[in-house]
Each structure stands twice: as structure tokens, then as C-alpha cells.
Motif scaffolding. Structure first.
Motif, PDB file in Angstrom:
ATOM      1  N   VAL A 267       0.835  -1.200   0.000  1.00 52.79           N
ATOM      2  CA  VAL A 267       0.000   0.000   0.000  1.00 52.79           C
ATOM      3  C   VAL A 267       0.874   1.257   0.000  1.00 52.79           C
ATOM      4  O   VAL A 267       0.482   2.302  -0.533  1.00 52.79           O
ATOM      5  N   VAL A 268       2.086   1.157   0.566  1.00 49.72           N
ATOM      6  CA  VAL A 268       3.009   2.292   0.493  1.00 49.72           C
ATOM      7  C   VAL A 268       3.452   2.507  -0.945  1.00 49.72           C
ATOM      8  O   VAL A 268       3.524   3.647  -1.430  1.00 49.72           O
ATOM      9  N   ARG A 269       3.740   1.418  -1.643  1.00 44.01           N
ATOM     10  CA  ARG A 269       4.096   1.518  -3.071  1.00 44.01           C
ATOM     11  C   ARG A 269       2.930   2.114  -3.862  1.00 44.01           C
ATOM     12  O   ARG A 269       3.121   2.975  -4.733  1.00 44.01           O
ATOM     13  N   ALA A 310      -5.644   5.892  -1.064  1.00 49.81           N
ATOM     14  CA  ALA A 310      -5.933   7.330  -1.105  1.00 49.81           C
ATOM     15  C   ALA A 310      -5.755   7.970   0.269  1.00 49.81           C
ATOM     16  O   ALA A 310      -5.219   9.076   0.387  1.00 49.81           O
ATOM     17  N   ALA A 311      -6.209   7.282   1.308  1.00 44.66           N
ATOM     18  CA  ALA A 311      -6.067   7.813   2.667  1.00 44.66           C
ATOM     19  C   ALA A 311      -4.589   7.971   3.030  1.00 44.66           C
ATOM     20  O   ALA A 311      -4.189   8.970   3.643  1.00 44.66           O
ATOM     21  N   LEU A 312      -3.772   6.977   2.662  1.00 43.77           N
ATOM     22  CA  LEU A 312      -2.347   7.042   2.965  1.00 43.77           C
ATOM     23  C   LEU A 312      -1.655   8.125   2.142  1.00 43.77           C
ATOM     24  O   LEU A 312      -0.803   8.861   2.654  1.00 43.77           O
ATOM     25  N   ALA A 313      -2.008   8.226   0.851  1.00 43.39           N
ATOM     26  CA  ALA A 313      -1.406   9.253   0.003  1.00 43.39           C
ATOM     27  C   ALA A 313      -1.723  10.649   0.531  1.00 43.39           C
ATOM     28  O   ALA A 313      -0.845  11.526   0.573  1.00 43.39           O
ATOM     29  N   ALA A 314      -2.957  10.874   0.956  1.00 41.21           N
ATOM     30  CA  ALA A 314      -3.352  12.182   1.485  1.00 41.21           C
ATOM     31  C   ALA A 314      -2.691  12.451   2.829  1.00 41.21           C
ATOM     32  O   ALA A 314      -2.309  13.588   3.126  1.00 41.21           O
ATOM     33  N   ALA A 315      -2.529  11.413   3.656  1.00 36.07           N
ATOM     34  CA  ALA A 315      -1.892  11.589   4.955  1.00 36.07           C
ATOM     35  C   ALA A 315      -0.404  11.889   4.809  1.00 36.07           C
ATOM     36  O   ALA A 315       0.178  12.589   5.639  1.00 36.07           O
ATOM     37  N   LEU A 341       0.254   4.576   9.415  1.00 36.38           N
ATOM     38  CA  LEU A 341       0.391   6.031   9.440  1.00 36.38           C
ATOM     39  C   LEU A 341      -0.970   6.707   9.514  1.00 36.38           C
ATOM     40  O   LEU A 341      -1.160   7.675  10.256  1.00 36.38           O
ATOM     41  N   VAL A 342      -1.942   6.192   8.770  1.00 36.69           N
ATOM     42  CA  VAL A 342      -3.291   6.777   8.776  1.00 36.69           C
ATOM     43  C   VAL A 342      -3.952   6.563  10.130  1.00 36.69           C
ATOM     44  O   VAL A 342      -4.573   7.476  10.689  1.00 36.69           O
ATOM     45  N   HIS A 343      -3.833   5.355  10.684  1.00 34.69           N
ATOM     46  CA  HIS A 343      -4.455   5.078  11.977  1.00 34.69           C
ATOM     47  C   HIS A 343      -3.743   5.788  13.118  1.00 34.69           C
ATOM     48  O   HIS A 343      -4.344   6.033  14.168  1.00 34.69           O
ATOM     49  N   LYS A 344      -2.482   6.129  12.924  1.00 32.66           N
ATOM     50  CA  LYS A 344      -1.748   6.839  13.978  1.00 32.66           C
ATOM     51  C   LYS A 344      -2.247   8.263  14.148  1.00 32.66           C
ATOM     52  O   LYS A 344      -2.428   8.742  15.273  1.00 32.66           O
ATOM     53  N   PHE A 510       9.103  10.432  -0.888  1.00 35.12           N
ATOM     54  CA  PHE A 510       7.796  10.071  -0.344  1.00 35.12           C
ATOM     55  C   PHE A 510       7.763  10.503   1.115  1.00 35.12           C
ATOM     56  O   PHE A 510       8.080   9.735   2.007  1.00 35.12           O
ATOM     57  N   PRO A 511       7.454  11.755   1.383  1.00 36.73           N
ATOM     58  CA  PRO A 511       7.506  12.294   2.732  1.00 36.73           C
ATOM     59  C   PRO A 511       6.721  11.461   3.727  1.00 36.73           C
ATOM     60  O   PRO A 511       5.637  10.983   3.438  1.00 36.73           O
ATOM     61  N   ALA A 512       7.270  11.307   4.909  1.00 39.01           N
ATOM     62  CA  ALA A 512       6.643  10.620   6.044  1.00 39.01           C
ATOM     63  C   ALA A 512       6.524   9.129   5.856  1.00 39.01           C
ATOM     64  O   ALA A 512       5.997   8.456   6.710  1.00 39.01           O
ATOM     65  N   LEU A 513       7.009   8.592   4.743  1.00 30.75           N
ATOM     66  CA  LEU A 513       6.883   7.162   4.517  1.00 30.75           C
ATOM     67  C   LEU A 513       8.211   6.504   4.178  1.00 30.75           C
ATOM     68  O   LEU A 513       8.284   5.297   4.046  1.00 30.75           O
ATOM     69  N   ASP A 514       9.271   7.272   3.970  1.00 30.74           N
ATOM     70  CA  ASP A 514      10.556   6.671   3.609  1.00 30.74           C
ATOM     71  C   ASP A 514      11.139   5.898   4.788  1.00 30.74           C
ATOM     72  O   ASP A 514      10.904   6.245   5.921  1.00 30.74           O
TER      73      ASP A 514
END
Length: 514
Positions: A267-269, A310-315, A341-344, A510-514
Motif C-alpha cells: 500500500v506504500v508503493r 488514497a487515505a495514505l497518500a493524502a496523509a 500512518l493513517v491510523h496513527k 515520499f515524505p513521512a513514509l521513507d
């Protein structure tokens, strides 16, 4: 289909087959005539039924634009996407179907799933099957029917003079698992006809039944058990991030299944591809389309696994979106809530969540959504449930196969045309009310009525969104107010709270996800 209807259908089919056998014994010529007549009658009913369903869907809501244009675009070195936009041109020779490369390739993707491990999808046997399918699909209406009012490569319409917007809002749409964005073509066309540009991508992470790579080769659906998820990689999965957030405790935890870890990486990809499409269409898309987009109104949207994406991309890029539309999102897997990340941090934007009744209040998926909404602060969220619905009620199925809409045109209205909406805000208690219909719903089966409700409620929500700058200002002021009231500052990811960062980043960032 009810039990009585099923029994009647079985009895009718048995009587029909019995009659054909009797005619074949009595007179083969008559049998041939009956078979040919039955085929013509059946295909005519099929064609009229799906045409009627599309007509009901199309005319149940008035739109400001007559037609919609579509273009197929590819991000260099990455994914392809279809861009839908408002238009006024109507050229019969350019009318577009549901599937860009044809129904046969779409069908081949699903056939590969059924024969996985038995037939090489790129081998000679598969090539022969593809030829048979290509011939067969043109014997049924699905092979030659077109999406109403959708035309390829036509010019984009000028924004309406009475519109307060300086351009068309952009919606980036992600498809679900074992699916493609083309399965929502008519719904996305109708949204575009109401004054939106929609970029629907087909992911190249192995989640689609089939995707065409830039070099022309096929990427087939990837099962996690096809390889050792953590130890090996394919040409696709080796590009997945090893540890999406550096939380080694999670990644080394044997209690978390490999399947859950695989989906978390995947989902990160997907979210990375999602943001790449957004940046590409805003900066390198067709000039007339780029010039027609209101860059202050960008919405993240998706269905199922795509809603998660979409939720992860927006977050991950909260200052680049003004809202999110999440259809029947998949936010729980093998005992964990994801994406983490979204649930956090909760949803970072005003969001519409539309769920099916297939997953009831006590289902883990529904419970995960409740926990997600509980963590969402300072944002307006709207949760809508489609009654008597299943997960498949979000795709264009009534426009592919007979749904009975032709026979139901004079019947009673289906209760599925009305949905229960729960509006959740941080300022007020959760309240439940009936969804206001934009127009009286037509008489139709549940699936079609639910698609109409889905479209109408999505459009109503989209019209309520503020530009990115207004939403960002509200979000940051709300966070500061919460921190002051709490007496101490809440620990928030620096990359998520950063407001001075540029709107556009390099493709490989990829900010906040690398």
C-alpha cells in the motif's frame, strides 16, 4: 435474485434445454432456427437491459456538461492512468468503451487468476485462449457497447461562467485489489460531467489482474504466497520499501503475519504511485487539461484497497489535498489496523466514507473504521452506509450484464435508493440522518440504485470542500487549539505537521513514509 426467481429460472432453463433436445431429435433444422432465435432474443434483451440501466443512471441527475473526454496517459517509467474531463464535443467515431485495451485483455487478467499455476499467462496456450476470448466477447453486448457520453481525445470544455471556481477540481482515483480503474468508468464519467477532472490509475504493484508495462509487457496479479515476502523479491516487489516507517519492532514481530506485512509494504508503493500521478497531471499532463484544473482543489479518492491507498497518500502529503472520498475502504488486515500512518494520526482532511452493509457493525472492517474516525481530529467526516449492499455494489456491473432494470421500470422503488448517513465531527456528537437525494431516485434494482446514491452523495460532498489553503489553515488552527487546551503539545510527526514544505517533491521522494 430471490429464491422464487431462481427456481423459476432453473425450471425455465430446464424446459428450454429439454425442448431443444426434443427438436434436435425431431428436426435438426427447426432446432437450429430455435437456437439462432434464442441467441438473437437473448442478446437483444441483454443489450436493451444494460442500455436502459445506463440511461437510468445517466438521466437520474442533471449535469452541467453534455459529454466527457478521456485520454490515456502514462507517467514516464511508471503507471498509466485515464484522465476524464468535462467536454461539449460529441464525435461518434471517438466514443470510448469501458476498457482501454478491450474486454478480452480485461477478461484475460481474471482468467489468469483462475488458471494461476497451471498456464503460463505469456505462453502459447494463453495466446490461443486470448484469441478465443477476443472472438467470444464480440458475440455479446459487453464487447461492443460504449460508455454513454464518453469520447476519446476531445477538447476540454471551458468552466461555466456562473461557476465560482477558477477551474475544475482534480480527483485522483485508486482502484481496489484484483481490479482496475476501468471498472468504475461510468461512475467516474458522470462525476467528470459535473465539472471535475478525474485521473484513475491502474497500479503496477501486482494488485491489478493485469497491467500493461511501459515496455509493452504484461504485469499479472501477484499473490503474496508466490514468493517469500520478506526474503525474496520479484521485479515488482523488490521495489517495495523494506521498512516503510523504520519501526523494526513491527517488522520483526513474528506475531504479525507475512500477509499483513506484504500489504503494508504494497500500500506504500501504491500511495507513491498515487502521488506520482497527481504530480504528473498537474505539471506534465495535456496542456489544455492542466490549464483547466483548479490546483487548489485536489481530492484523493479510491475504492476498497484504493480507499486505503488514497487515505495514505493524502496523509503523507496533507498540504496537497483538500479532501478524501473513500468507498468501502479496507483498513484492517489479519488483526492489525492499516495503513499504520493513517491510523496513527487519523484522517487529515474532510472525508466521505461510503461503506457497504456486507460488513456489519461488528465486522473487523467496520470496527477499524470506527477506530479511525475516533482518531480523526478537527476534520469534518461523513460516513454513509448503502443498505442491502455488497462490496461489488461500487463497480459498474449493472452496465455489463443484465440486471433486470428493463423489467423493473414500472416496479416499486427500492429501499436501497435511500441511505443512512452518520455525520461525525469533533465539535458535535455523532448524529444520524437520512441522506438528502439530489433528485428522486428511479425504480431500479438495488445495485443500480446504490450506484446512483453513491454518485449523488459523492457529488454533494465534493461541492462542500474548501480549497487546500483554507482547509490547511483550519486544520493547523485546530491542532494549535487542541494543543493549548490540553496544556501540553501533542507529539506529531514533523513531516506531517510541516507547513512550509514545498507543494511538489521529486518523484522518488515520499515524505513521512521513507
Amino acid at each position: 435474485m430471490g429464491i422464487l426467481a431462481t427456481v423459476c429460472t432453473v425450471v425455465w432453463a430446464a424446459a428450454w434445454l429439454g425442448g431443444i433436445v426434443f427438436l434436435g431429435i425431431y428436426d435438426p433444422t427447426i432446432m437450429g432456427i430455435v437456437l439462432a432465435g434464442s441467441y438473437v432474443a437473448g442478446m437483444l434483451y441483454w443489450y436493451l437491459d444494460i442500455k436502459h440501466a445506463a440511461h437510468v443512471f445517466r438521466h437520474s441527475n442533471e449535469a452541467p456538461h453534455r459529454t466527457v473526454g478521456v485520454r490515456s496517459i502514462r507517467v514516464p517509467g511508471s503507471v498509466a492512468y485515464r484522465c476524464y474531463y468535462p467536454s461539449e464535443e460529441k464525435l461518434c467515431c471517438r466514443q470510448e468503451g469501458w476498457f482501454y485495451e478491450g474486454v478480452h485483455w480485461f477478461s484475460m487478467g481474471y482468467l489468469n487468476l483462475l488458471t494461476k499455476g497451471y498456464i503460463n499467462p505469456d505462453g502459447c496456450v494463453a495466446a490461443c485462449l486470448l484469441c478465443i476470448i477476443k472472438f467470444g466477447v464480440y458475440l455479446v453486448p459487453l464487447g461492443w457497447i460504449k460508455v454513454p457520453d464518453l469520447y476519446k481525445d476531445v477538447s476540454i470544455a471551458e468552466p461555466l461562467s456562473n461557476s465560482k471556481q477558477k477551474g475544475y477540481p482534480l480527483i485522483v482515483f485508486s482502484h481496489g485489489l484484483i481490479a482496475t480503474g476501468e471498472e468504475h468508468s461510468l461512475v467516474l464519467t458522470e462525476i467528470a460531467r459535473h465539472g471535475y477532472v478525474v485521473a484513475a490509475l491502474t497500479h503496477q504493484d501486482g494488485s491489478a489482474p493485469r497491467a500493461r508495462k511501459e515496455d509493452g509487457s504484461n504485469l499479472w496479479f501477484l499473490l503474496p504466497q508466490d514468493h517469500e515476502v520478506l526474503d525474496q523479491c520479484t521485479d515488482v516487489t523488490c521495489e517495495f520499501p523494506k521498512h516503510t516507517d523504520g519501526d523494526l519492532e513491527f517488522w520483526n514481530n513474528e506475531a504479525v503475519s507475512k500477509f499483513a506485512k506484504f500489504r503494508e509494504k504494497q500500500v506504500v508503493r501504491r500511495a507513491k504511485e498515487f502521488n506520482m500521478v497527481k504530480r504528473h497531471i498537474l505539471e506534465f499532463g495535456p496542456k489544455e487539461v492542466v490549464d483547466g484544473i483548479d490546483k487548489s482543489r485536489v481530492i484523493a479518492a479510491g475504492f476498497s484497497y484504493g480507499a486505503t491507498t488514497a487515505a495514505l497518500a493524502a496523509a503523507s502529503l496533507p498540504d496537497e489535498y483538500c479532501g478524501a472520498v473513500l468507498w468501502d475502504g479496507w483498513f484492517h488486515i489479519d488483526g492489525i489496523d492499516y495503513p499504520r500512518l493513517v491510523h496513527k494520526h487519523g484522517l487529515q482532511h474532510p472525508s466521505l466514507l461510503v461503506d457497504s452493509s456486507q460488513y456489519g457493525d461488528n465486522h473487523p472492517y467496520a470496527e477499524a473504521v470506527k477506530r479511525l474516525l475516533g482518531k480523526t481530529k478537527n476534520q469534518r467526516t461523513l460516513s454513509l452506509s448503502l443498505p442491502e449492499s455488497t462490496h461489488e455494489h461500487f463497480v459498474d456491473l449493472p452496465f455489463w450484464v443484465p440486471s433486470g432494470s428493463l423489467c423493473m421500470c414500472g416496479g416499486p422503488k427500492n429501499k436501497s435508493a435511500r441511505a443512512t448517513v452518520a455525520a461525525t465531527t469533533t465539535a458535535t456528537k455523532t448524529r444520524t440522518h437520512r441522506a438528502s437525494a439530489r433528485k428522486t431516485k428511479p425504480s431500479s434494482p438495488g445495485h443500480l440504485a446504490n450506484l446512483i446514491t453513491l454518485r449523488d452523495q459523492t457529488l454533494e460532498f465534493l461541492e462542500s470542500l474548501d480549497p487546500i489553503s483554507v482547509d490547511l489553515e483550519r486544520r493547523m488552527s485546530g491542532e494549535n487549539k487542541t494543543n493549548r487546551e490540553g496544556g501540553k503539545e501533542e507529539t506529531v510527526d514533523v513531516k506531517l505537521a510541516e507547513t512550509k514544505a514545498p507543494h511538489h517533491h521529486a518523484i522518488d521522494e515520499f515524505p513521512a513514509l521513507d
